[in-house]
Design a protein around this motif. Structure first.
Motif, PDB file in Angstrom:
ATOM      1  N   GLY A 172       0.800  -1.208   0.069  1.00  0.00           N
ATOM      2  CA  GLY A 172      -0.008  -0.031  -0.130  1.00  0.00           C
ATOM      3  C   GLY A 172       0.806   1.195  -0.014  1.00  0.00           C
ATOM      4  O   GLY A 172       1.697   1.234   0.394  1.00  0.00           O
ATOM      5  N   VAL A 173       0.311   2.362  -0.658  1.00  0.00           N
ATOM      6  CA  VAL A 173       1.014   3.812  -0.556  1.00  0.00           C
ATOM      7  C   VAL A 173      -0.040   4.691  -0.393  1.00  0.00           C
ATOM      8  O   VAL A 173      -1.246   4.632  -1.074  1.00  0.00           O
ATOM      9  N   GLY A 174       0.048   5.702   0.236  1.00  0.00           N
ATOM     10  CA  GLY A 174      -0.791   6.727   0.416  1.00  0.00           C
ATOM     11  C   GLY A 174      -0.684   7.521   1.599  1.00  0.00           C
ATOM     12  O   GLY A 174       0.136   7.561   2.379  1.00  0.00           O
ATOM     13  N   PHE A 175      -1.946   8.302   1.867  1.00  0.00           N
ATOM     14  CA  PHE A 175      -1.882   9.240   2.918  1.00  0.00           C
ATOM     15  C   PHE A 175      -2.358   8.887   4.275  1.00  0.00           C
ATOM     16  O   PHE A 175      -2.978   7.684   4.287  1.00  0.00           O
ATOM     17  N   ILE A 176      -2.347   9.385   5.380  1.00  0.00           N
ATOM     18  CA  ILE A 176      -3.007   9.321   6.560  1.00  0.00           C
ATOM     19  C   ILE A 176      -4.319  10.274   6.555  1.00  0.00           C
ATOM     20  O   ILE A 176      -4.353  11.150   6.268  1.00  0.00           O
ATOM     21  N   ALA A 177      -5.296   9.570   7.027  1.00  0.00           N
ATOM     22  CA  ALA A 177      -6.596  10.141   7.002  1.00  0.00           C
ATOM     23  C   ALA A 177      -7.471   9.962   8.447  1.00  0.00           C
ATOM     24  O   ALA A 177      -7.390   8.821   8.848  1.00  0.00           O
ATOM     25  N   LEU A 178      -8.063  10.872   8.888  1.00  0.00           N
ATOM     26  CA  LEU A 178      -9.059  10.852   9.904  1.00  0.00           C
ATOM     27  C   LEU A 178     -10.580  10.535   9.271  1.00  0.00           C
ATOM     28  O   LEU A 178     -10.852  11.314   8.340  1.00  0.00           O
ATOM     29  N   GLN A 179     -11.234   9.848   9.930  1.00  0.00           N
ATOM     30  CA  GLN A 179     -12.619   9.546   9.368  1.00  0.00           C
ATOM     31  C   GLN A 179     -13.806  10.112  10.121  1.00  0.00           C
ATOM     32  O   GLN A 179     -13.702  10.139  11.499  1.00  0.00           O
ATOM     33  N   ILE A 180     -14.829  10.662   9.565  1.00  0.00           N
ATOM     34  CA  ILE A 180     -16.084  10.593  10.361  1.00  0.00           C
ATOM     35  C   ILE A 180     -16.992   9.852   9.781  1.00  0.00           C
ATOM     36  O   ILE A 180     -17.314   9.757   8.515  1.00  0.00           O
ATOM     37  N   HIS A 181     -17.767   8.820  10.575  1.00  0.00           N
ATOM     38  CA  HIS A 181     -18.786   7.790  10.023  1.00  0.00           C
ATOM     39  C   HIS A 181     -20.194   8.344   9.364  1.00  0.00           C
ATOM     40  O   HIS A 181     -20.220   9.468  10.065  1.00  0.00           O
ATOM     41  N   ASP A 182     -20.741   7.905   8.463  1.00  0.00           N
ATOM     42  CA  ASP A 182     -22.051   8.298   7.989  1.00  0.00           C
ATOM     43  C   ASP A 182     -23.090   8.059   9.198  1.00  0.00           C
ATOM     44  O   ASP A 182     -22.998   7.398  10.118  1.00  0.00           O
ATOM     45  N   GLY A 183     -24.326   8.565   9.001  1.00  0.00           N
ATOM     46  CA  GLY A 183     -25.469   8.490   9.969  1.00  0.00           C
ATOM     47  C   GLY A 183     -25.679   9.530  10.948  1.00  0.00           C
ATOM     48  O   GLY A 183     -26.929   9.528  11.346  1.00  0.00           O
ATOM     49  N   GLY A 184     -24.825  10.514  10.989  1.00  0.00           N
ATOM     50  CA  GLY A 184     -25.297  11.542  11.703  1.00  0.00           C
ATOM     51  C   GLY A 184     -25.090  11.568  13.365  1.00  0.00           C
ATOM     52  O   GLY A 184     -24.850  10.321  13.810  1.00  0.00           O
ATOM     53  N   GLY A 185     -24.962  12.558  14.067  1.00  0.00           N
ATOM     54  CA  GLY A 185     -25.060  12.592  15.572  1.00  0.00           C
ATOM     55  C   GLY A 185     -23.371  12.237  16.031  1.00  0.00           C
ATOM     56  O   GLY A 185     -23.360  11.537  17.167  1.00  0.00           O
ATOM     57  N   ILE A 186     -22.376  12.179  15.130  1.00  0.00           N
ATOM     58  CA  ILE A 186     -21.158  11.903  15.601  1.00  0.00           C
ATOM     59  C   ILE A 186     -20.116  13.110  15.738  1.00  0.00           C
ATOM     60  O   ILE A 186     -20.341  14.154  15.030  1.00  0.00           O
ATOM     61  N   LYS A 187     -19.376  12.809  16.877  1.00  0.00           N
ATOM     62  CA  LYS A 187     -18.519  14.083  17.287  1.00  0.00           C
ATOM     63  C   LYS A 187     -17.407  13.495  17.807  1.00  0.00           C
ATOM     64  O   LYS A 187     -17.322  12.582  19.003  1.00  0.00           O
ATOM     65  N   VAL A 188     -16.201  13.734  17.536  1.00  0.00           N
ATOM     66  CA  VAL A 188     -14.896  13.081  18.046  1.00  0.00           C
ATOM     67  C   VAL A 188     -13.896  14.442  17.819  1.00  0.00           C
ATOM     68  O   VAL A 188     -13.834  15.048  17.063  1.00  0.00           O
ATOM     69  N   ARG A 189     -13.073  14.466  18.913  1.00  0.00           N
ATOM     70  CA  ARG A 189     -12.169  15.381  19.042  1.00  0.00           C
ATOM     71  C   ARG A 189     -10.565  14.620  19.115  1.00  0.00           C
ATOM     72  O   ARG A 189     -10.540  13.636  19.727  1.00  0.00           O
ATOM     73  N   TRP A 190      -9.716  15.391  18.659  1.00  0.00           N
ATOM     74  CA  TRP A 190      -8.448  14.703  18.378  1.00  0.00           C
ATOM     75  C   TRP A 190      -7.379  15.951  18.839  1.00  0.00           C
ATOM     76  O   TRP A 190      -7.530  17.201  18.524  1.00  0.00           O
ATOM     77  N   LYS A 191      -6.129  15.472  19.314  1.00  0.00           N
ATOM     78  CA  LYS A 191      -5.144  16.376  19.440  1.00  0.00           C
ATOM     79  C   LYS A 191      -3.738  15.683  19.814  1.00  0.00           C
ATOM     80  O   LYS A 191      -3.839  14.491  19.667  1.00  0.00           O
ATOM     81  N   ASP A 192      -2.607  16.390  19.875  1.00  0.00           N
ATOM     82  CA  ASP A 192      -1.388  16.035  19.894  1.00  0.00           C
ATOM     83  C   ASP A 192      -1.100  14.732  18.725  1.00  0.00           C
ATOM     84  O   ASP A 192      -0.624  13.414  19.153  1.00  0.00           O
ATOM     85  N   ILE A 193      -1.258  15.041  17.533  1.00  0.00           N
ATOM     86  CA  ILE A 193      -1.299  14.241  16.474  1.00  0.00           C
ATOM     87  C   ILE A 193       0.328  14.410  15.942  1.00  0.00           C
ATOM     88  O   ILE A 193       0.719  15.332  15.542  1.00  0.00           O
ATOM     89  N   LYS A 194       1.077  13.265  16.279  1.00  0.00           N
ATOM     90  CA  LYS A 194       2.399  13.268  15.957  1.00  0.00           C
ATOM     91  C   LYS A 194       2.996  12.038  15.299  1.00  0.00           C
ATOM     92  O   LYS A 194       2.401  11.043  15.363  1.00  0.00           O
ATOM     93  N   ILE A 195       3.864  12.130  14.263  1.00  0.00           N
ATOM     94  CA  ILE A 195       4.275  11.199  13.454  1.00  0.00           C
ATOM     95  C   ILE A 195       5.915  11.067  13.525  1.00  0.00           C
ATOM     96  O   ILE A 195       6.618  12.025  13.467  1.00  0.00           O
ATOM     97  N   GLU A 196       6.297   9.851  13.742  1.00  0.00           N
ATOM     98  CA  GLU A 196       7.770   9.493  13.247  1.00  0.00           C
ATOM     99  C   GLU A 196       8.048   8.555  12.204  1.00  0.00           C
ATOM    100  O   GLU A 196       7.368   7.438  12.152  1.00  0.00           O
ATOM    101  N   GLU A 197       8.483   8.869  11.242  1.00  0.00           N
ATOM    102  CA  GLU A 197       8.856   8.246   9.906  1.00  0.00           C
ATOM    103  C   GLU A 197      10.070   7.245  10.265  1.00  0.00           C
ATOM    104  O   GLU A 197      10.906   7.591  10.940  1.00  0.00           O
ATOM    105  N   LEU A 198       9.859   5.954   9.729  1.00  0.00           N
ATOM    106  CA  LEU A 198      10.726   4.985  10.119  1.00  0.00           C
ATOM    107  C   LEU A 198      11.460   4.625   8.871  1.00  0.00           C
ATOM    108  O   LEU A 198      10.850   4.689   7.758  1.00  0.00           O
TER     109      LEU A 198
END
Length: 198
Positions: A172-198
């Motif tokens: 596989g090749v590609g990006f990183i993505a955050l998702q919100i699911h379908d259906g409504g009434g969904i809420k998610v909070r995110w923070k401190d998103i860090k990456i270390e490439e290997l």
């Protein structure tokens, strides 16, 4: 004495070098470095990235502008109002049809930490039932995802949830993505998103 000083200096250099490998993917101010897909809501509030269902109640994604192959990703998430979401890796998108692999983020008992292949084989691996308890609903959770070659490991609040070795993921090749699911009434909070490439 000189030897002790040299050892201390060397240790300091190693610590600084390791710290520099980790890069923040979220500046806490805006969505710079990310692309929005779909009509669902993505915004920043009090240093937190928030995804929330919009009027269409469909899938929505926030993807990195850059592709990542081998990495350790760490972040914190807090689920509110259902909270069905996820973290995609080595993925691509056409409209809101995403192809790739998702490290699940979902309500209690719905396999947070498992790996799902979108528009492919579906669930590849789910956490053991006894490991589902490590999710803290309504509170901040620490999530760690390591992707290296054809191997993926996830940790939730310091506990290993899954390990999988899969040839297709390895290609596989590609990006990183955050998702919100379908259906409504969904809420998610995110923070401190860090990456270390290997």
């Amino acid at each position: 004495m000189k030897r002790i000083i040299a050892v201390c200096l060397l240790a300091s250099i190693v610590l600084v070098s390791n710290a520099q490998k980790k890069v923040s993917l979220f500046n806490g101010k805006d969505l710079a470095g990310w692309n929005i897909h779909g009509t669902e809501k993505w915004y920043v509030e009090n240093g937190e990235m928030i995804c929330e269902s919009g009027p269409d109640k469909q899938y929505g994604y926030l993807s990195t502008e850059k592709n990542y192959k081998n990495f350790i990703l760490t972040l914190k998430f807090k689920q509110e109002a259902n909270g069905n979401s996820g973290v995609f890796f080595r993925s691509s998108i056409d409209g809101v049809k995403i192809s790739g692999w998702q490290a699940e983020v979902a309500p209690l008992g719905q396999h947070t930490g498992g790996i799902y292949e979108s528009y492919g084989r579906g669930w590849l691996i789910q956490p053991k039932p006894e490991d589902e308890k490590y999710l803290k609903e309504g509170d901040w959770n620490d999530y760690k995802i390591e992707v290296k070659g054809d191997e993926v490991t996830t940790w939730l609040n310091g506990h290993q949830m899954i390990y999988i070795k899969d040839a297709k993921i390895g290609e596989g090749v590609g990006f990183i993505a955050l998702q919100i699911h379908d259906g409504g009434g969904i809420k998610v909070r995110w923070k401190d998103i860090k990456i270390e490439e290997l």
